[in-house]
Scaffold this motif. Sequence first.
Motif, short mmCIF file in Angstrom:
data_model
loop_
_atom_site.label_atom_id
_atom_site.label_comp_id
_atom_site.label_asym_id
_atom_site.label_seq_id
_atom_site.Cartn_x
_atom_site.Cartn_y
_atom_site.Cartn_z
N ASP A 1 -45.08 -18.14 -50.65
CA ASP A 1 -45.66 -17.25 -49.92
C ASP A 1 -45.38 -16.83 -48.44
OD1 ASP A 1 -46.07 -19.67 -48.68
OD2 ASP A 1 -48.24 -19.59 -48.38
N LEU A 2 -43.96 -17.13 -48.21
CA LEU A 2 -43.41 -16.64 -46.96
C LEU A 2 -43.36 -15.33 -46.61
CD1 LEU A 2 -41.87 -17.79 -44.40
CD2 LEU A 2 -39.72 -17.50 -45.81
N SER A 3 -43.89 -14.94 -45.53
CA SER A 3 -43.98 -13.34 -45.20
C SER A 3 -42.79 -12.78 -44.89
CB SER A 3 -44.87 -13.27 -43.75
OG SER A 3 -43.87 -13.55 -42.80
N GLU A 4 -42.63 -11.38 -44.94
CA GLU A 4 -41.59 -10.66 -44.89
C GLU A 4 -40.92 -10.98 -43.45
OE1 GLU A 4 -40.00 -5.89 -45.16
OE2 GLU A 4 -42.22 -6.42 -45.67
N ALA A 5 -41.71 -10.99 -42.55
CA ALA A 5 -41.18 -11.15 -41.17
C ALA A 5 -40.46 -12.36 -40.95
CB ALA A 5 -42.09 -11.26 -40.26
N GLY A 6 -40.83 -13.74 -41.82
CA GLY A 6 -40.48 -15.10 -41.78
C GLY A 6 -39.10 -14.91 -42.66
N ARG A 7 -39.01 -14.22 -43.59
CA ARG A 7 -37.75 -14.10 -44.57
C ARG A 7 -36.70 -13.03 -43.35
NH1 ARG A 7 -38.50 -14.94 -50.21
NH2 ARG A 7 -40.56 -15.35 -50.63
N ASP A 8 -37.14 -12.24 -42.98
CA ASP A 8 -36.29 -11.53 -42.01
C ASP A 8 -35.49 -12.26 -41.07
OD1 ASP A 8 -36.75 -9.16 -43.36
OD2 ASP A 8 -38.11 -8.37 -42.06
N LEU A 9 -36.41 -13.27 -40.38
CA LEU A 9 -35.68 -13.99 -39.48
C LEU A 9 -34.78 -15.11 -40.09
CD1 LEU A 9 -36.08 -14.58 -36.35
CD2 LEU A 9 -37.82 -16.40 -36.88
N VAL A 10 -34.84 -15.59 -41.12
CA VAL A 10 -33.76 -16.35 -41.96
C VAL A 10 -32.65 -15.51 -42.05
CG1 VAL A 10 -33.16 -18.09 -43.75
CG2 VAL A 10 -35.48 -18.05 -42.72
N MET B 1 -34.07 -22.83 -39.01
CA MET B 1 -35.08 -22.23 -39.22
C MET B 1 -35.39 -22.32 -40.85
SD MET B 1 -37.62 -19.90 -38.83
CE MET B 1 -38.74 -18.66 -39.43
N PHE B 2 -34.58 -22.64 -41.67
CA PHE B 2 -34.70 -22.78 -43.04
C PHE B 2 -35.31 -24.18 -43.17
CE2 PHE B 2 -33.41 -25.01 -46.87
CZ PHE B 2 -33.60 -24.14 -47.92
N GLU B 3 -34.79 -25.06 -42.55
CA GLU B 3 -35.19 -26.51 -42.42
C GLU B 3 -36.78 -26.74 -42.13
OE1 GLU B 3 -33.40 -30.84 -41.36
OE2 GLU B 3 -32.03 -28.94 -40.88
N LEU B 4 -37.09 -25.75 -41.13
CA LEU B 4 -38.59 -25.94 -40.76
C LEU B 4 -39.59 -25.36 -41.78
CD1 LEU B 4 -38.38 -24.61 -36.96
CD2 LEU B 4 -38.72 -27.07 -37.78
N LEU B 5 -39.00 -24.38 -42.62
CA LEU B 5 -39.69 -23.64 -43.54
C LEU B 5 -39.64 -24.51 -44.94
CD1 LEU B 5 -39.08 -19.99 -42.74
CD2 LEU B 5 -41.00 -21.09 -42.40
N ALA B 6 -38.56 -25.13 -45.09
CA ALA B 6 -38.40 -25.69 -46.39
C ALA B 6 -38.80 -27.35 -46.47
CB ALA B 6 -37.02 -25.62 -46.98
N GLY B 7 -38.73 -27.83 -45.06
CA GLY B 7 -38.79 -29.14 -44.88
C GLY B 7 -37.67 -30.03 -45.36
N GLU B 8 -36.27 -29.43 -45.43
CA GLU B 8 -35.27 -30.23 -45.91
C GLU B 8 -34.24 -29.39 -45.60
OE1 GLU B 8 -34.57 -29.06 -50.72
OE2 GLU B 8 -35.26 -30.98 -50.11
N PRO B 9 -32.96 -29.79 -45.01
CA PRO B 9 -31.75 -29.05 -44.69
C PRO B 9 -31.46 -27.90 -45.63
CG PRO B 9 -31.42 -31.43 -44.10
CD PRO B 9 -32.71 -31.41 -45.21
N LEU B 10 -30.78 -27.17 -45.24
CA LEU B 10 -30.32 -26.10 -46.13
C LEU B 10 -29.08 -26.48 -46.88
CD1 LEU B 10 -29.93 -23.01 -46.78
CD2 LEU B 10 -28.74 -22.46 -44.88
N PHE B 11 -28.37 -27.36 -46.38
CA PHE B 11 -27.03 -28.05 -47.10
C PHE B 11 -27.47 -29.69 -47.03
CE2 PHE B 11 -25.39 -23.96 -45.20
CZ PHE B 11 -24.99 -23.52 -46.34
N VAL B 12 -27.09 -30.25 -48.09
CA VAL B 12 -27.44 -31.56 -48.23
C VAL B 12 -26.26 -32.21 -49.14
CG1 VAL B 12 -30.00 -31.52 -47.89
CG2 VAL B 12 -28.84 -31.30 -50.01
N ASP B 13 -26.12 -33.67 -48.46
CA ASP B 13 -25.23 -34.36 -49.46
C ASP B 13 -23.68 -33.82 -49.73
OD1 ASP B 13 -27.34 -36.05 -50.08
OD2 ASP B 13 -27.64 -35.01 -52.04
N ILE B 14 -23.32 -33.09 -48.50
CA ILE B 14 -21.92 -32.64 -48.49
C ILE B 14 -21.04 -33.52 -47.39
CG2 ILE B 14 -20.50 -30.62 -47.91
CD1 ILE B 14 -23.01 -28.97 -48.65
#
Length: 309
Positions: free
Chosen positions: A277-286, A233-246
């Motif tokens: 501008d992510l909605s409150e509902a979108g934040r709740d899902l993450v 879900m984070f990756e879809l919204l941010a366009g990159e993985p939540l964790f990288v280069d690990i």
Amino acid sequence: MAAAVAVAPRKRAAPDGPCPAAAGGSIKKRPKYNFGSIYDYQKLEVLGKGSYGVVLRARHRRTGEEVAVKWVRATRGGDGDGLSAAFREAGCLAACRGAPSVLQIRDVVTDVATGDLFLVTELVKGQTLRDRINLLGRFPEPRAREAMRQLLDGAASVHATGTLHRDIKPENVLVGPGGALKICDFGMATPARPPYPEDPCSVGTLWYLSPEQLMGSRWYGTAVDVWALGCVMFELLAGEPLFVDIETEDDMLMEVLDLRYKIESHGVAAFKGLPPDLSEAGRDLVWFAVRRQGQEAHRGRSAQAPVVH
């Protein structure tokens, strides 16, 4: 401009073990099946490589249906590990027949001359979710929420059969016509019956491993898939993985624990890279998947999230 997204580290091989044939069913010794023949199918082209073999596009000679065929060589690795994984994957896919957003199995066939095994599934003509993210970058929130609705429904159906997927990530989600998503590659799946005998970090993909797996727990449940869904879900919204280069499990555990601490202290603001501008509902899902996952990890919770519209 397409977002540049690193490819996640390769996953580990899952240990041997069958998946349930149906929800609530007991595990039985695998019988000797009379498999069909691979020569009932005409090979059309190579689509790619999966965990344990080549994936082909093929056509059934009698019906004309085009299908995907995963070719698992009997001699891979010299110890039958590929065949064991293929039998496990076939069992898990069979248990999930009819489930929404899950790749549907059609048949299991063999080549009697070589002993090779072939898993025949529906053919999804399209890309993987990883390909889409690499091409398009971050998804608009409505599109990301629709994608997560499908993935949550699919994961809940898998869990309802008593199965853990254990390797949910964008590479293992196929994108079909109209944006229909299909969870695939059940080579890491297992019945949800802890404790598990193997090293908990020996399965799955490093950047999507849950906190309890990284901490060495053998008593994890469906929440490990929920954690992975939160990373997606984070990756879809941010366009990159939540964790990288690990690259190591120890470094990954430190990153996860640091994120958990920041979430407790700062809430959703701990997630760097989410749209402002992510909605409150979108934040709740993450928040649902990543923060609450640790609180519910030992309760066997399934992928049931706040309503996704």
